[in-house]
Structure formats: C-alpha cells, structure tokens
Write a protein that holds these residues in place. Sequence first.
Motif, PDB file in Angstrom:
ATOM      1  N   HIS A   1      12.388   7.760  -1.244  1.00  0.00           N
ATOM      2  CA  HIS A   1      11.332   6.762  -1.456  1.00  0.00           C
ATOM      3  C   HIS A   1      10.405   6.814  -0.247  1.00  0.00           C
ATOM      4  CE1 HIS A   1       9.067   3.204  -2.326  1.00  0.00           C
ATOM      5  NE2 HIS A   1       9.831   2.870  -3.353  1.00  0.00           N
ATOM      6  N   PRO A   2       9.089   7.018  -0.476  1.00  0.00           N
ATOM      7  CA  PRO A   2       8.187   7.204   0.664  1.00  0.00           C
ATOM      8  C   PRO A   2       7.551   5.935   1.200  1.00  0.00           C
ATOM      9  CG  PRO A   2       7.005   7.646  -1.346  1.00  0.00           C
ATOM     10  CD  PRO A   2       8.416   7.264  -1.758  1.00  0.00           C
ATOM     11  N   GLY A   3       7.762   4.759   0.561  1.00  0.00           N
ATOM     12  CA  GLY A   3       7.118   3.539   1.036  1.00  0.00           C
ATOM     13  C   GLY A   3       5.612   3.600   0.855  1.00  0.00           C
ATOM     14  N   TYR A   4       4.875   3.085   1.866  1.00  0.00           N
ATOM     15  CA  TYR A   4       3.409   3.188   1.849  1.00  0.00           C
ATOM     16  C   TYR A   4       2.943   3.858   3.130  1.00  0.00           C
ATOM     17  CZ  TYR A   4       3.874  -1.215   4.499  1.00  0.00           C
ATOM     18  OH  TYR A   4       4.238  -2.192   5.404  1.00  0.00           O
ATOM     19  N   GLY A   5       1.735   4.401   3.119  1.00  0.00           N
ATOM     20  CA  GLY A   5       1.235   5.107   4.295  1.00  0.00           C
ATOM     21  C   GLY A   5       1.999   6.404   4.514  1.00  0.00           C
ATOM     22  N   LEU A   6       1.810   7.001   5.686  1.00  0.00           N
ATOM     23  CA  LEU A   6       2.517   8.214   6.085  1.00  0.00           C
ATOM     24  C   LEU A   6       2.458   9.263   4.977  1.00  0.00           C
ATOM     25  CD1 LEU A   6       5.435   6.486   8.035  1.00  0.00           C
ATOM     26  CD2 LEU A   6       3.432   7.635   8.995  1.00  0.00           C
ATOM     27  N   LEU A   7       3.599   9.664   4.408  1.00  0.00           N
ATOM     28  CA  LEU A   7       3.628  10.739   3.416  1.00  0.00           C
ATOM     29  C   LEU A   7       3.635  10.235   1.978  1.00  0.00           C
ATOM     30  CD1 LEU A   7       6.240  13.083   5.140  1.00  0.00           C
ATOM     31  CD2 LEU A   7       3.788  13.521   4.897  1.00  0.00           C
ATOM     32  N   SER A   8       3.383   8.949   1.786  1.00  0.00           N
ATOM     33  CA  SER A   8       3.557   8.365   0.460  1.00  0.00           C
ATOM     34  C   SER A   8       2.580   8.912  -0.576  1.00  0.00           C
ATOM     35  CB  SER A   8       3.423   6.842   0.525  1.00  0.00           C
ATOM     36  OG  SER A   8       2.119   6.465   0.935  1.00  0.00           O
TER      37      SER A   8
END
Length: 559
Positions: A78-85
């Motif tokens: 699960h990538p969440g938000y921001g970064l690599l999402s």
Amino acid sequence: MKKILIANRGEIALRIVRACKDAGYISVAIASEADRQALHARSADEAHILKGTAPRETYLNQKAILAVAARVGADAVHPGYGLLSENETFAAAVQAAGLTWIGPSPEAIAQLGDKVAARAIARRAGAPLLPSWEGDDLTTEKARVFVEEHGLPVIVKAQNGGGGRGMRIVRQHADLEGQIAAARREAELAFGRPECFIERYVEHARHVETQCLADAYGRVIVVSTRDCTLQRRHQKLVEEAPAPFLNPEQTARLTEASVAVLSAVKYQGAATCEFLLTGEGDIFFLEVNTRIQVEHPVTEEVTGVDLIREMFRIAEGGRLPENFPAVRGHAIEFRINAEDPWSDFRPTPGHIDRMHLPAGPGVRTDFGYAGGDTVPPYYDSMIGKVIVAGRDRPEALARARRALGELQIAGLKTIAPLHRAILISPEFSALHAEGFGIHTRWIDAELDRLAETAKSFVAEAAAPEVRLTDVVSFEQETSPSPATEPPPYRVGIKAPLSGVIMELCVKEGDAISLGDTVAIMEAMKMEQPVVAEVAGVVATINVAQGSFIEMDADIMGIN
C-alpha cells in the motif's frame, strides 16, 4: 493478502498500520535512518530500516523497498499518499514482483497521473475544462503566446504529481520566465519530472472534490463531496465533507463528471476528482488523484466507511455494495503542520517537547508523532490532523473550536493558532451560502488580519503553559539576542531553516542589495528563498550547492 508492506511514513503509514490490524493483516513498515524511532515504525508488526535520510535514498528508492518486501515475504504493497503513490513505474514493479498493488493499475495511473493526459480524458468524457496549453515542452515563448490569447492571470502546473507542488501563479508578463523555471525546478525536486503546463487562472474560486471508489466490475461510487478551498501555497490546510453550500445540480454535475472520467480508464481503487467552483456557479475539472487523499478522514466521519479497508477489499477482488452509506452530518479536518504561518509558512522541524491531543465527542486525531519525537527536516511538514464531526456544520465548528483549544504542542511552532483564527472568522463560519466568502487565495489575502486575531485569541483563551509558547512565537523577532562575538565580516546571511541548499544565486565578490535572493533552500518538500537583509559585497560563501545545513548556520559573509 496476508502481509502488507506500507511504502510510506508518518501519519498515513500509521493510519494504514491501524487498518491492517482491524482487518487482520500483518503490517510491515519501512523507515529511513531519520525515522528509525518514528511512531509508524514503532506501531507496525515489523519495521525495516532503509539506509540514508533523503527521500531519494529511502522512501523513493523503489529497488530498496522491493528488496524489503521480498526479504520479509510481503504479498501486497500500500503506497499511502505522496512519495511513490502515483508512480506507475513503481506500481508495475510491484506487480511484476508478484505482489498485490493496493491501488489503480499502472495504466490508469499513467493516464490520470499525467495532468495533460487526464485533461484529454476528461474532455472526451464531457467534463468542463479551463483553457490551457498542453504541449510537449512548455517554454517562455509558448507561454507568452497562450497569455496573448487568454490573458492574465495564468497558473503554471507540474504535469505529474500533486500536493500543490510545482505550481506558480503569474500575474505579470515579466514574471513568466522566472515562474516557469521555479515550477519546473520544484516539480523535478518533488516528483523527479520537470514537465509543466499552463492554464488560465480563476480568481476567487472554491476547490471542491469527490471521493470515489471503483471496483474491478465497472462500478464507480462517489462516496462524498469535499471542500478543500482553504490553502496556502496551493496546499490544502482545512477540508470539509460534504462540501458546504452546493446545490443539488452542482452535486449532480460533480458526480456525473467523476464517474465518467474514472469509467473511461476502467479505474479500480480509491480516487479523488478535483474541480474549481467559480463565484458564478461554474464547475471546471482540474485533475484526478490516483490514491487516497490526506483529507479522506472527513469522508469517513460522515459515512462510517473505512476507505483504507475498502481499498484492501477492492485489491482482493471484492465488489462494492449496491447500497452505499449516505452522508450524515458534517466533518472538518485541520492539518497540523510544523510551520510558522507568520514567517511565510517557514518549516519548523525540531523536537516535540510535549503534546496533548484533544478528545471528547466528535473528535478524531490522526498524528504521525508523539511527545518526545523529533520532526526531521527531510520530509513533509505535516505532523498530524485534527478531525471533528457533528450533526451539522454549526456543531462541527463548535467542536472544532473546543478541540483546537485543547491541542497543546510545545517545542516547535505549528499552524494551530492560524486554524483558531480561521474558526472565528465570519467568512469561514458563515451559516448561509451568501456569507461564505472563502476562496483558494483567501488565507494569503487575509493572513495579516488572521495573525492579529490569533495573537489576541491565544493570549486570552490558551492554557498558561501553551500561551507562553504561542506568545514567544509571535514576539521572538523583537526579543533581544544574547551577545556573541562579531563575525570577521560585517553581517552574515544565515539559514532561515534546516534544509538543503538547492541553488546559490550569487558568488564571492558579487554586490547585493537589500531583499535580493541569494540562495534557494529546500526543506520539508518546500522551497524557501534566502533573502539578503543587508546590502554589501559577498565576502565568503560557506556552503556548497546540494549540501545540508542547520538553521542559523552561516551561508555567506557580507562586507
């Protein structure tokens, strides 16, 4: 899915850890060396350290993250938000490794994550759009041609990514070249991609959006609307669900456009479709965020739906229910950022000496830090969110005033006093549409007035131990400094914050004037110009471009 690696940090990583526990999954956290003792790492079932501190070494290091997933036997990410999402390359690599990607397909991310491609899809789907220039490479000359046709103001936007980064408003012809360069530089820094496009800018508009879910069987649901108009530097600070003062026709138009755009790419997972609402009632499509949003809790609070668990279910092939919960009541979220709102929202990383979070009816707190933790300078400035809910908007506002009055954070400055000033502003707390005078630049326009309100409000209403902290934050510029030995040059230019020197704008021997930008720093994913407070000649430069320096360190000496 049995074991989920969370490719993120901070508040959202902890949010996903908790959803994993609720759903019976094993959670695997990753953490940089700066986050070794972070709350999300302490809370997960497993935590694994990535070498380094910079985002590119750690949370943006696809190879290192996938190596951790393979080593620990994770079967999903699960990538969440921001970064690599919203990185389609990472999504494809996760799938190629035989893992479940908890999000939309790489193809959908590529189509909608690129704002220019997304606009083409929206145009074919019949969504209303503002005039824009969307060619392969935005140059100053091409921008001037667009401005000649459509006039000023315009806004330069990063083609990839989001979160308000890589965006610059241009109101003067002379500023086009510099603002395009700044937007490209910030886009490269935040997303690794400098491409930008240009669009007509609408003054005094509201920012509204739809929280959507879509399954693998073609069903797309708009769970709720939200209003995210209160922003600074194009980044959201306060969000509400449902969006207040929308009429049924506007809600229907938002829903219809959102479903059409997502259906066009056979979307699966959670998405947010964003729009501008003008004072005349016109609606224009902006973009799709192909991930969970920071503001997702307000939708959860008015529907009772756990959006992270819905993402789990969709990723495992589950169907969305035919009868989805209706919206009930009202919820408002306040982002608590480690920033000084009275110093151009300068990031304020540092040690949290003490933290007391609010509680009571209708109050939820999603924080990525606790008392005793240190907020590092390498990542986003948000340390947490206060979410309040009530039977209606007036009750939610009343609970918000109480909750933010209870919030106590000592050791670093936050924007909490600004939120308290906003809450007693008649433009925000209006009970009827005609009194709701909020627009996307409202905070920027009213910041001086809000600062004065916040001073008196904190002095009158805050607890004594908090009042001292907040008063110091307002008065520190006039406080006498301890005597120090004078430097060998007449006046040094010091770093206004801890961060990386992205660009040196002068060299030794250059003459500078008061107010000149002598360097550009980056901290907490935001650019900060370093401005000369004296005129003179640069005698010495003490730092190298690309180096990290602490707050108050000497950048250069002036004769």
